[in-house]
Design a protein around this motif. Structure first.
Motif, short mmCIF file in Angstrom:
data_model
loop_
_atom_site.label_atom_id
_atom_site.label_comp_id
_atom_site.label_asym_id
_atom_site.label_seq_id
_atom_site.Cartn_x
_atom_site.Cartn_y
_atom_site.Cartn_z
N LEU A 144 0.81 -1.22 0.00
CA LEU A 144 0.00 0.00 0.00
C LEU A 144 0.84 1.28 0.00
O LEU A 144 0.33 2.36 -0.26
CB LEU A 144 -0.95 0.01 1.20
N ASN A 145 2.15 1.15 0.29
CA ASN A 145 3.02 2.33 0.22
C ASN A 145 2.98 2.95 -1.17
O ASN A 145 3.14 4.15 -1.34
CB ASN A 145 4.48 1.97 0.54
N ILE A 146 2.79 2.09 -2.18
CA ILE A 146 2.84 2.61 -3.56
C ILE A 146 1.70 2.07 -4.42
O ILE A 146 1.22 2.74 -5.33
CB ILE A 146 4.25 2.34 -4.18
N ASN A 147 1.24 0.86 -4.13
CA ASN A 147 0.20 0.23 -4.97
C ASN A 147 -1.20 0.62 -4.52
O ASN A 147 -1.43 0.92 -3.35
CB ASN A 147 0.28 -1.30 -4.85
N ARG A 148 -2.15 0.52 -5.46
CA ARG A 148 -3.56 0.60 -5.10
C ARG A 148 -4.08 -0.84 -5.16
O ARG A 148 -3.96 -1.51 -6.20
CB ARG A 148 -4.33 1.48 -6.07
N ILE A 149 -4.58 -1.31 -4.03
CA ILE A 149 -5.06 -2.70 -4.01
C ILE A 149 -6.53 -2.71 -4.41
O ILE A 149 -7.35 -1.97 -3.85
CB ILE A 149 -4.82 -3.33 -2.62
N THR A 150 -6.85 -3.55 -5.38
CA THR A 150 -8.22 -3.56 -5.89
C THR A 150 -9.02 -4.75 -5.38
O THR A 150 -10.24 -4.68 -5.27
CB THR A 150 -8.20 -3.61 -7.43
N LYS A 151 -8.32 -5.84 -5.08
CA LYS A 151 -9.04 -7.05 -4.65
C LYS A 151 -8.15 -7.89 -3.73
O LYS A 151 -6.95 -8.00 -3.97
CB LYS A 151 -9.43 -7.86 -5.88
N VAL A 152 -8.76 -8.47 -2.70
CA VAL A 152 -8.06 -9.44 -1.85
C VAL A 152 -8.98 -10.64 -1.69
O VAL A 152 -10.17 -10.49 -1.38
CB VAL A 152 -7.75 -8.87 -0.44
N GLU A 153 -8.45 -11.82 -1.96
CA GLU A 153 -9.23 -13.05 -1.79
C GLU A 153 -8.45 -13.98 -0.88
O GLU A 153 -7.21 -13.98 -0.93
CB GLU A 153 -9.37 -13.79 -3.11
N GLY A 154 -9.15 -14.79 -0.10
CA GLY A 154 -8.40 -15.72 0.73
C GLY A 154 -9.15 -16.98 1.09
O GLY A 154 -10.37 -16.98 1.24
N VAL A 155 -8.37 -18.07 1.19
CA VAL A 155 -8.86 -19.27 1.89
C VAL A 155 -8.32 -19.06 3.29
O VAL A 155 -7.13 -19.29 3.54
CB VAL A 155 -8.28 -20.56 1.23
N ILE A 156 -9.15 -18.53 4.18
CA ILE A 156 -8.62 -18.08 5.47
C ILE A 156 -9.30 -18.77 6.65
O ILE A 156 -9.16 -18.34 7.78
CB ILE A 156 -8.70 -16.52 5.61
N ASN A 157 -10.01 -19.85 6.35
CA ASN A 157 -10.50 -20.67 7.46
C ASN A 157 -10.02 -22.11 7.24
O ASN A 157 -10.57 -22.83 6.39
CB ASN A 157 -12.02 -20.61 7.58
N GLY A 158 -9.00 -22.49 8.00
CA GLY A 158 -8.37 -23.79 7.83
C GLY A 158 -9.33 -24.95 8.07
O GLY A 158 -9.25 -25.99 7.41
N THR A 159 -10.24 -24.79 9.03
CA THR A 159 -11.18 -25.88 9.35
C THR A 159 -12.07 -26.19 8.14
O THR A 159 -12.27 -27.35 7.77
CB THR A 159 -12.05 -25.49 10.57
N SER A 160 -12.61 -25.15 7.52
CA SER A 160 -13.48 -25.36 6.35
C SER A 160 -12.70 -26.02 5.22
O SER A 160 -13.20 -26.93 4.55
CB SER A 160 -14.04 -24.02 5.84
N ASN A 161 -11.46 -25.55 5.02
CA ASN A 161 -10.66 -26.13 3.93
C ASN A 161 -10.32 -27.58 4.21
O ASN A 161 -10.34 -28.43 3.32
CB ASN A 161 -9.40 -25.30 3.71
N PHE A 162 -10.04 -27.88 5.49
CA PHE A 162 -9.75 -29.26 5.90
C PHE A 162 -10.96 -30.16 5.61
O PHE A 162 -10.84 -31.26 5.07
CB PHE A 162 -9.42 -29.28 7.40
N ILE A 163 -12.14 -29.67 5.95
CA ILE A 163 -13.36 -30.48 5.76
C ILE A 163 -13.62 -30.70 4.26
O ILE A 163 -13.87 -31.83 3.82
CB ILE A 163 -14.58 -29.81 6.46
N LEU A 164 -13.54 -29.64 3.47
CA LEU A 164 -13.80 -29.77 2.02
C LEU A 164 -12.78 -30.71 1.37
O LEU A 164 -13.14 -31.56 0.54
CB LEU A 164 -13.76 -28.40 1.34
N THR A 165 -11.52 -30.59 1.76
CA THR A 165 -10.47 -31.45 1.19
C THR A 165 -10.75 -32.91 1.53
O THR A 165 -10.69 -33.79 0.66
CB THR A 165 -9.07 -31.06 1.77
N ASN A 166 -11.09 -33.18 2.80
CA ASN A 166 -11.31 -34.56 3.21
C ASN A 166 -12.59 -35.16 2.64
O ASN A 166 -12.64 -36.35 2.36
CB ASN A 166 -11.28 -34.66 4.74
N MET A 167 -13.63 -34.33 2.48
CA MET A 167 -14.85 -34.83 1.83
C MET A 167 -14.50 -35.31 0.42
O MET A 167 -14.88 -36.40 0.00
CB MET A 167 -15.92 -33.73 1.76
N ARG A 168 -13.73 -34.47 -0.30
CA ARG A 168 -13.41 -34.81 -1.70
C ARG A 168 -12.49 -36.02 -1.78
O ARG A 168 -12.73 -36.96 -2.52
CB ARG A 168 -12.74 -33.61 -2.37
N GLU A 169 -11.42 -36.03 -0.94
CA GLU A 169 -10.42 -37.10 -1.05
C GLU A 169 -10.94 -38.44 -0.52
O GLU A 169 -10.57 -39.49 -1.01
CB GLU A 169 -9.14 -36.70 -0.29
#
Ligand SMILES: NC(=O)c1ccc[n+]([C@@H]2O[C@H](COP(=O)([O-])OP(=O)(O)OC[C@H]3O[C@@H](n4cnc5c(N)ncnc54)[C@H](OP(=O)(O)O)[C@@H]3O)[C@@H](O)[C@H]2O)c1
Length: 331
Positions: A144-169
């Protein structure tokens, strides 16, 4: 040599990681800061549950016992909006720097705490509130010192990602994977915050504060979790080469900030396609640098302690920089 005195709130997963890291990395800290770091007191809810090897550290369940007038830094590793907010507010008013891992508290009160900290000439670090050990906040601030940030996306809940990964695998239902996740410590006994998207939403609010200086309005916010996803949905997605990921997305168009926290189907050209299990990832779109994706451990004792200690070092480095700036240059 005087020490930097630290009062620690909470001795759970994060608090223990912080105490351990200050002990194991004392020499490095002292080298970087020019002084030893001394934890003087630890606040918990139930003192009978805990023992601390170092007898010089006071263990208490009374906030007033912490004697904050003698502390330089308060590290907040307790849970929930209250009493965390009250404690952090009091610490700032007493002139202590604060580092917090408490995302729910900071999502609700971050803005006013940052203003209060400015008023009292102290700093507040909150790297650990988003993405565990991933240096998301520092990276955003640098950009942000120099850039304009337009979008931020994240997989930011490990529990949800763990569940989705294990359901699929493993071809298991949401309920079956949730049960194993709870048994192995990847999900809380009450998993609502994680699986209904609240935790990711709180983190998105913190990110929005940092990137856009304000939070999205409720009418521009979607918050959904993963509890409605069936194994049939996942199998169908897999047959098409797609994966479900629980994604928090922040975007600003004109004056409007939108926040979408929900399960999204993604294909193999998406930066989050290979983010599996309890891993977290954050993808940043900025006008000069383009896209940056950060990947790493989104939670856990030592990764989160690493973020807290990084904040600690940053705080003192900033202090000495601003001191140097106030000194006249000798020529
Ligand atoms: N765990 C992670 O990986 C992670 C990652 C990033 C951020 N965080 C955040 O960091 C914070 C701590 O998480 P955690 O996983 O370490 O939680 P935890 O294991 O449940 O530990 C919480 C600690 O806070 C103490 N505590 C809770 N309420 C209190 C109160 N009212 N007064 C005094 N002490 C109180 C508890 O005392 P007792 O032990 O006596 O009950 C416990 O020691 C949370 O805000 C969490 O969202 C956690």
């Amino acid at each position: 040599m005087s020490a930097i005195h630290v009062a620690l709130l909470g001795l759970g997963t994060v608090g223990k990681g912080v105490l351990e890291t200050i002990h194991t990395h004392q020499e490095r800290l002292q080298f970087a800061l020019g002084k030893p770091v001394k934890v003087t007191a630890v606040l918990v809810r139930n003192v009978n549950k805990h023992t601390i090897q170092d007898e010089t550290i006071l263990l208490t369940d009374q906030f007033e016992d912490l004697q904050l007038e003698k502390a330089d830094v308060v590290i907040d590793a307790i849970v929930g909006v209250e009493p965390g907010f009250t404690y952090v507010r009091k610490a700032i008013e007493k002139g202590c720097h604060v580092i917090t891992a408490n995302k729910e508290m900071f999502a609700h009160h971050g803005k006013e705490l940052m203003e209060l900290a400015r008023k009292h000439h102290v700093s507040i670090g909150f790297e650990a509130t988003v993405g565990g050990g991933i240096p998301v906040i520092q990276t955003l601030r640098k950009l942000l010192n120099i850039n304009r940030i337009t979008k931020v996306e994240g997989v930011i809940n490990g529990t949800s990602n763990f569940i989705l990964t294990n359901m699929r695998e493993k071809g298991l239902s949401f309920e079956e994977v949730l049960k194993t996740a709870q048994e192995s410590g990847y999900a809380e006994a009450d998993p609502t915050n994680d699986v209904e998207g609240f935790d990711a939403y709180f983190k998105a609010l913190v990110l929005s504060h940092v990137v856009f200086g304000e939070v999205p309005k409720p009418e521009h916010t979607v918050r959904k979790g993963i509890s409605q996803i069936k194994i049939e949905d996942i199998n169908h997605a897999t047959s098409l080469g797609l994966k479900y990921k629980h994604i928090a997305k922040l975007e600003k168009q004109g004056d409007v900030i939108t926040c979408n926290v929900e399960p999204v189907l993604i294909s193999n050209d998406h930066p989050f396609y290979s983010v599996e299990g309890v891993q977290n990832a954050v993808s940043i779109d900025a006008d000069i640098v383009g896209n940056i994706t950060l990947l790493g451990p989104g939670a856990g004792k030592l990764p989160t302690a690493s973020a807290v200690i990084e904040d600690f070092l940053h705080l003192y480095q900033e202090q000495s920089l601003s001191y140097l700036k106030q000194q006249p240059l000798e020529v």
